[in-house]
Write a protein that holds these residues in place. Structure first.
Motif, PDB file in Angstrom:
ATOM      1  N   THR A 117       0.827  -1.211   0.000  1.00 54.16           N
ATOM      2  CA  THR A 117       0.000   0.000   0.000  1.00 54.16           C
ATOM      3  C   THR A 117       0.862   1.263   0.000  1.00 54.16           C
ATOM      4  O   THR A 117       2.051   1.213   0.329  1.00 54.16           O
ATOM      5  N   GLY A 118       0.219   2.363  -0.301  1.00 54.16           N
ATOM      6  CA  GLY A 118       0.921   3.637  -0.260  1.00 54.16           C
ATOM      7  C   GLY A 118       1.474   3.920   1.124  1.00 54.16           C
ATOM      8  O   GLY A 118       2.623   4.340   1.284  1.00 54.16           O
ATOM      9  N   ALA A 119       0.633   3.674   2.140  1.00 47.38           N
ATOM     10  CA  ALA A 119       1.072   3.944   3.519  1.00 47.38           C
ATOM     11  C   ALA A 119       2.310   3.114   3.867  1.00 47.38           C
ATOM     12  O   ALA A 119       3.194   3.585   4.588  1.00 47.38           O
ATOM     13  N   VAL A 122       5.230   5.013   2.609  1.00 45.50           N
ATOM     14  CA  VAL A 122       5.473   6.211   3.431  1.00 45.50           C
ATOM     15  C   VAL A 122       6.162   5.810   4.737  1.00 45.50           C
ATOM     16  O   VAL A 122       7.133   6.446   5.176  1.00 45.50           O
ATOM     17  N   TYR A 145      -1.918  14.497   3.162  1.00 43.88           N
ATOM     18  CA  TYR A 145      -2.464  13.147   3.399  1.00 43.88           C
ATOM     19  C   TYR A 145      -1.407  12.139   2.978  1.00 43.88           C
ATOM     20  O   TYR A 145      -0.951  12.150   1.832  1.00 43.88           O
ATOM     21  N   HIS A 146      -1.030  11.276   3.937  1.00 45.08           N
ATOM     22  CA  HIS A 146       0.014  10.299   3.615  1.00 45.08           C
ATOM     23  C   HIS A 146      -0.348   8.885   4.035  1.00 45.08           C
ATOM     24  O   HIS A 146       0.504   8.005   4.024  1.00 45.08           O
ATOM     25  N   GLY A 147      -1.607   8.656   4.402  1.00 39.50           N
ATOM     26  CA  GLY A 147      -2.037   7.310   4.778  1.00 39.50           C
ATOM     27  C   GLY A 147      -2.506   7.279   6.217  1.00 39.50           C
ATOM     28  O   GLY A 147      -2.408   8.278   6.947  1.00 39.50           O
ATOM     29  N   GLU A 211       3.465  16.719  -0.898  1.00 38.21           N
ATOM     30  CA  GLU A 211       2.763  16.383  -2.140  1.00 38.21           C
ATOM     31  C   GLU A 211       2.799  17.640  -3.011  1.00 38.21           C
ATOM     32  O   GLU A 211       2.525  18.727  -2.502  1.00 38.21           O
ATOM     33  N   GLU A 216      -5.956  14.360  -1.411  1.00 34.10           N
ATOM     34  CA  GLU A 216      -7.053  14.228  -0.438  1.00 34.10           C
ATOM     35  C   GLU A 216      -7.314  15.570   0.244  1.00 34.10           C
ATOM     36  O   GLU A 216      -8.415  15.843   0.685  1.00 34.10           O
ATOM     37  N   ASP A 244       5.886  12.682  -1.816  1.00 37.46           N
ATOM     38  CA  ASP A 244       4.838  11.659  -1.838  1.00 37.46           C
ATOM     39  C   ASP A 244       4.096  11.813  -3.167  1.00 37.46           C
ATOM     40  O   ASP A 244       3.260  12.696  -3.327  1.00 37.46           O
ATOM     41  N   ILE A 246       2.294   9.434  -4.572  1.00 37.40           N
ATOM     42  CA  ILE A 246       1.382   8.290  -4.635  1.00 37.40           C
ATOM     43  C   ILE A 246       0.157   8.613  -5.484  1.00 37.40           C
ATOM     44  O   ILE A 246      -0.271   7.794  -6.300  1.00 37.40           O
ATOM     45  N   GLN A 247      -0.399   9.806  -5.307  1.00 39.56           N
ATOM     46  CA  GLN A 247      -1.598  10.164  -6.073  1.00 39.56           C
ATOM     47  C   GLN A 247      -1.287  11.039  -7.287  1.00 39.56           C
ATOM     48  O   GLN A 247      -1.899  10.893  -8.340  1.00 39.56           O
ATOM     49  N   LYS A 273      -0.419   3.452  -6.004  1.00 43.05           N
ATOM     50  CA  LYS A 273      -1.632   3.637  -6.818  1.00 43.05           C
ATOM     51  C   LYS A 273      -1.514   3.141  -8.264  1.00 43.05           C
ATOM     52  O   LYS A 273      -1.766   1.976  -8.526  1.00 43.05           O
TER      53      LYS A 273
HETATM   54  N1  PMP Z   1      -0.198   9.416   0.079  1.00 41.80           N
HETATM   55  C1  PMP Z   1      -1.066   9.992  -0.757  1.00 41.80           C
HETATM   56  C2  PMP Z   1      -0.689  11.268  -1.424  1.00 41.80           C
HETATM   57  C3  PMP Z   1      -2.304   9.391  -1.011  1.00 41.80           C
HETATM   58  O1  PMP Z   1      -3.165   9.993  -1.840  1.00 41.80           O
HETATM   59  C4  PMP Z   1      -2.615   8.168  -0.375  1.00 41.80           C
HETATM   60  C5  PMP Z   1      -3.948   7.487  -0.623  1.00 41.80           C
HETATM   61  N2  PMP Z   1      -5.014   8.278  -0.931  1.00 41.80           N
HETATM   62  C6  PMP Z   1      -1.670   7.605   0.480  1.00 41.80           C
HETATM   63  C7  PMP Z   1      -0.473   8.249   0.696  1.00 41.80           C
HETATM   64  C8  PMP Z   1      -1.943   6.307   1.195  1.00 41.80           C
HETATM   65  O2  PMP Z   1      -2.015   5.248   0.301  1.00 41.80           O
HETATM   66  P1  PMP Z   1      -2.775   3.911   0.732  1.00 41.80           P
HETATM   67  O3  PMP Z   1      -4.223   4.272   0.862  1.00 41.80           O
HETATM   68  O4  PMP Z   1      -2.537   2.958  -0.396  1.00 41.80           O
HETATM   69  O5  PMP Z   1      -2.179   3.476   2.009  1.00 41.80           O
END
Ligand code: PMP
Length: 424
Positions: A117-119, A122, A145-147, A211, A216, A244, A246-247, A273
């Motif tokens: 997962t993204g988290a 992180v 937002y980082h998880g 970011e 988010e 980050d 991820i998005q 993602k």
């Molecule tokens: N960082 C960012 C910028 C995100 O948008 C998200 C998920 N929306 C995450 C981390 C966390 O990813 P995950 O939900 O896969 O843990």
């Protein structure tokens, strides 16, 4: 019970699945199939997808080239699970990523595959930053937002998520993101002052995590100048810079990495993602070789580098990242998206609506969560799936697949326009 079950296709979700379920409440149908930008429910009703799995499906649903590679891999007996053993699928992905993404950009990074997962990525990044610097604090930004795992949650601004932690969230200090005090105020100056002042109350941090567009947090965009100031502050104070992505990464804002427009050279980059191309879980921490102070197996996990996801991830790189076509298309379609949305805002009876974003990551700020909710609900009733973001869930977020065709994009925007007009 059987009768009730038969008449309500969501019965199982409402009775068996935890209260924590969220998207199935906003979109109360049972989805069965999907292709490209179109989702289909069990009754055969179609929906245009401007949600894209919250940024997972940049290349749309079920790209047949990716799925064919996955099928071939499965039929050939390709290994699916291997902990972090060396596999041919992982080698191919790393070599391909290095050749198509990193080297053409003059970037030298090592790959760490954390949990999927993204988290997870992180967590790995901030743990490594702490280990590499011997310091604890990570600077995060308002609306970041980082998880929601505890380390990542400490870096996430929103109280709704933070309040569910059940423990004190430690190790983070929040600073104002670009634009937090209005367009005329350069918030990086405040950070500069805090770091320079030995009596500011903020310990010298290990890293800054940022970011470039807060997905988010409300589609807040950081400017090139501000991002460059943040990087300069990292260099001046010997802090690691973590982006980050991820998005906002994997092409969402136009380039593969969202920070390319600002010429940043982060010490670590987190991706997830859309990395696997088709929704299979995969995350990646890219780290500069000099930050790679891990001991073997020191950061572990059972699912490190999902091999099937690595196969489809390589397929995505091969199809979309060996030339500029996708990137150019994102910039062009991003303009169309923003312009059309500006028109919707201008023609609306509510003159306070505003539009922001970068590339194909665009938000319609409705000022109130109530209005944004109405718009999203109406849009869904009319066949468009999208979600809300921002501190009060007051921004309607548009993340259509980067590969969406012009006609489907316009149909989706037509629905959104009607939904806005019917809601204000
Ligand atoms: N960082 C960012 C910028 C995100 O948008 C998200 C998920 N929306 C995450 C981390 C966390 O990813 P995950 O939900 O896969 O843990």
């Amino acid at each position: 019970m059987l009768q009730e079950n038969a008449s309500n296709s969501l019965f199982a979700f409402e009775t068996l699945e935890s209260n924590v379920r969220a998207y199935s409440r906003t979109f109360p149908v049972v989805f069965r199939k999907a292709t490209g930008a179109i989702l289909e429910d069990e009754n055969g009703s179609e929906f245009i997808d401007f949600l894209s799995g919250a940024g997972v499906l940049n290349y749309g649903h079920n790209d047949s080239d990716f799925l064919n590679d996955a099928k071939k891999y499965l039929e050939s007996g390709g290994i699916i699970h291997a902990l972090d053993m060396a596999t041919s699928a992982k080698r191919e992905f790393m070599e391909y990523f290095d050749a198509t993404i990193l080297r053409p950009r003059d970037m030298t990074y090592k790959f760490q595959f954390p949990g999927p997962t993204g988290a997870n990525a992180v967590e790995a990044a901030i743990k490594l930053a702490r280990k590499a610097t011997g310091r604890q604090t990570i600077i995060s930004f308002t609306n970041g937002y980082h998880g929601v795992s505890l380390g990542a949650l400490a870096l996430t601004g929103n109280r709704y998520y933070r309040d569910a932690a059940g423990l004190p969230l430690v190790g983070a200090v929040f600073m104002p993101y670009d634009g937090y005090w209005g367009a005329d105020h350069d918030t990086s100056k405040y950070l500069d002052r805090v770091l320079a002042d030995a009596s500011s109350g903020v310990d010298l941090p290990a890293a800054i995590i940022v970011e470039t567009v807060q997905g988010e947090g409300g589609i807040n965009t950081a400017s090139r100048d501000w991002l460059q100031s943040i990087e300069r502050l990292c260099r001046k104070n010997d802090l690691l810079l973590i982006v980050d992505d991820i998005q906002a990464g994997c092409g969402r804002t136009g380039c593969f990495f969202s920070f390319e427009f600002a010429d940043l050279s982060p010490d670590m980059i987190v991706l997830s993602k859309s990395l696997s191309g088709c929704g299979l879980p995969l995350s990646l921490l890219l780290l500069k070789p000099e930050t790679d102070v891990w001991q073997p197996g020191e950061h572990s996990g059972t699912f490190r580098g999902n091999n099937l996801a690595l196969v489809t991830g390589t397929a995505a790189l091969r199809k979309y990242w060996t030339n500029e076509r996708l990137s150019d298309g994102v910039v062009e379609t991003g303009h169309i998206l923003s312009e059309r949305l500006q028109q919707v805002a201008q023609n609306s009876a509510d003159h306070n609506l505003s539009v922001r974003g970068r590339g194909m990551m665009v938000g319609l700020d409705c000022n109130t969560g109530k209005l944004a909710e109405k718009i999203v609900r109406r849009a869904f009733e009319n066949g468009l799936v999208l979600e809300r973001c921002g501190a009060e869930d007051h921004v309607v977020k548009l993340l259509p697949p980067l590969t969406i065709d012009g006609e489907t994009l316009q149909r989706g925007l037509d629905i959104l326009e009607r939904s806005v007009h019917a809601s204000v």
